[in-house]
Design an enzyme around this catalytic site. Structure first.
Site, mmCIF file in Angstrom:
data_model
loop_
_atom_site.group_PDB
_atom_site.id
_atom_site.type_symbol
_atom_site.label_atom_id
_atom_site.label_comp_id
_atom_site.label_asym_id
_atom_site.label_seq_id
_atom_site.Cartn_x
_atom_site.Cartn_y
_atom_site.Cartn_z
ATOM 1 N N HIS A 202 0.721 -1.237 0.418
ATOM 2 C CA HIS A 202 0.048 -0.461 0.240
ATOM 3 C C HIS A 202 0.497 1.067 0.529
ATOM 4 O O HIS A 202 1.558 1.624 1.173
ATOM 5 C CB HIS A 202 -0.934 0.114 1.292
ATOM 6 C CG HIS A 202 -1.767 -0.931 1.377
ATOM 7 N ND1 HIS A 202 -2.561 -1.549 2.547
ATOM 8 C CD2 HIS A 202 -1.943 -1.655 -0.035
ATOM 9 C CE1 HIS A 202 -3.312 -2.598 2.193
ATOM 10 N NE2 HIS A 202 -2.931 -2.667 0.919
ATOM 11 N N MET A 296 -2.341 -2.254 8.243
ATOM 12 C CA MET A 296 -3.306 -2.480 9.568
ATOM 13 C C MET A 296 -4.544 -2.398 8.730
ATOM 14 O O MET A 296 -4.561 -2.128 6.686
ATOM 15 C CB MET A 296 -3.572 -0.646 9.634
ATOM 16 C CG MET A 296 -4.621 -0.531 10.172
ATOM 17 S SD MET A 296 -4.497 1.343 10.525
ATOM 18 C CE MET A 296 -4.031 2.178 8.394
ATOM 19 N N ASP A 299 -7.037 -6.190 4.439
ATOM 20 C CA ASP A 299 -6.482 -6.292 2.603
ATOM 21 C C ASP A 299 -6.358 -7.447 2.772
ATOM 22 O O ASP A 299 -5.139 -7.780 3.307
ATOM 23 C CB ASP A 299 -6.165 -5.235 2.234
ATOM 24 C CG ASP A 299 -6.023 -4.847 0.574
ATOM 25 O OD1 ASP A 299 -7.221 -5.256 0.235
ATOM 26 O OD2 ASP A 299 -4.887 -4.741 0.242
#
Length: 356
Positions: A202, A296, A299
């Site tokens: 990410h 976090m 996903d």
């Protein structure tokens, strides 16, 4: 309510004021001080005892990277880097993430961003997450300057009999704390790896290219930012570009990268680990090793379920002991579809073991 004490470090008085105002808008955050450069920050840290530090990357006298290394060496305080999207800024940010920074915020429009308010919600959220991080002891250790793939290489060389001709692919999904974890894993994979590796980290546009370049320097494998339409090859690592979902398609005997800029973010992420896994679940004749590491949120969980339901997949999750944030692995493990739960230092050897 627990108050999170924050020290803001930035050479711009304007940025110090704006960042202070943005963070102070949340009642659970208190800005206990500001510093104009790294040297000033290191003088104030022992006095102010902040819970979290936001650290500008590019500063005179003592820049963010130099300052970070001292903080990591002497204090167990989570650091969030504040970076501009320049070549120097992105390169130093990736090095900072490898050296111990928990996360980073990208300034929307240069070193002095008049529109910094655009990232207010993201900044507040990341400060809150960082304040809860318990930095593992091993996270303070810098990675080796040269790859050490000996254990993994031995396992791979031992694999000769009954070798399958079925196509194989290794996939890795990660978020907060991912750049350092990726160095730990990718640098230990052998150069004669008999499968391609596809990575979703990410990150916004601009930073994933610097991440790929950094990994390429530290690995025996070839690492690059993925390009739409390219054929993926064994022994190569392909990093999903920020802002694009990375999907894998099969055309005849080849596996092809497909980058999707049109599908909206999935659970706030583009690239998304779920989207990568959904695409791979359609490839019934391809064996997958799916790795979920620190990060976090959730996903990767739904995508993992899809992989397990529809295709041949071995799942590996990073254990809580080495995670910076135990969100994504925890969620994946809760499905009871994970085959191995190991600390980050053992993931490379487990990958190669499953390639047998």
């Amino acid at each position: 309510m627990n108050i999170i004490n924050v020290l803001i470090v930035d050479d711009s008085a304007f940025m110090r004021k704006v960042l202070s105002d943005l963070l102070s808008s949340d009642p659970s955050i208190k800005v206990v001080g500001t510093a104009r450069n790294g040297a000033d920050a290191l003088d104030k840290v022992p006095k102010l005892k902040p819970d979290v530090i936001t650290l500008d990357v590019e500063m005179p006298i003592m820049d963010g990277l130099q300052t970070l290394k001292v903080i990591v060496d002497q204090y167990a305080i989570p650091v969030i880097m504040v970076s501009s999207v320049t070549k120097a800024g992105t390169t130093q940010t990736i090095e900072a993430m490898q050296s111990g920074a928990i996360d980073f915020i990208s300034k929307p429009s240069g070193s002095i961003s008049l529109d910094i308010h655009k990232v207010q919600d993201e900044l507040i959220q990341k400060v809150k997450v960082a304040s809860k991080v318990k930095i593992p002891k091993e996270f303070k250790e810098l990675p080796p300057t040269s790859p050490k793939p000996l254990v993994a290489k031995y396992l791979l060389d031992d694999k000769k009999k009954g070798e399958s001709i079925r196509k194989k692919i290794i996939t890795i999904g990660t978020s907060t704390g991912g750049p350092k974890a990726l160095v730990e894993v990718i640098s230990k994979l052998p150069k004669d790896l008999n499968a391609p590796v596809v990575v979703v980290q990410h990150m916004p546009k601009g930073f994933t290219k610097s991440l790929a370049e950094r990994l390429n320097k530290l690995s025996e494998l070839n690492v690059k930012e993925a390009v739409h339409g390219e054929i993926i090859h064994d022994g190569w690592v392909y990093v999903a570009p920020g802002g694009s979902h990375l999907k894998i398609e099969q055309q005849k005997e080849e596996l092809i990268v497909s980058l999707d800029d049109d599908t909206p973010p999935t659970r706030g992420h583009r690239p998304s680990v779920d989207e990568m896994y959904f695409s791979l679940s359609k490839l019934k004749e391809v064996e997958k090793i799916a790795v979920i590491m620190t990060g976090m949120g959730t996903d990767g969980t739904n995508g993992l379920l899809s992989l397990k339901n529809d295709s041949r997949t071995i799942a590996i999750a990073e254990s809580e002991a080495s995670c910076i944030v135990y969100g994504m692995p925890r969620s994946a493990i809760a499905t009871r579809q994970v085959d191995d739960i190991v600390p980050v230092k053992e993931i490379a050897s487990r990958i190669v073991h499953h390639l047998k």
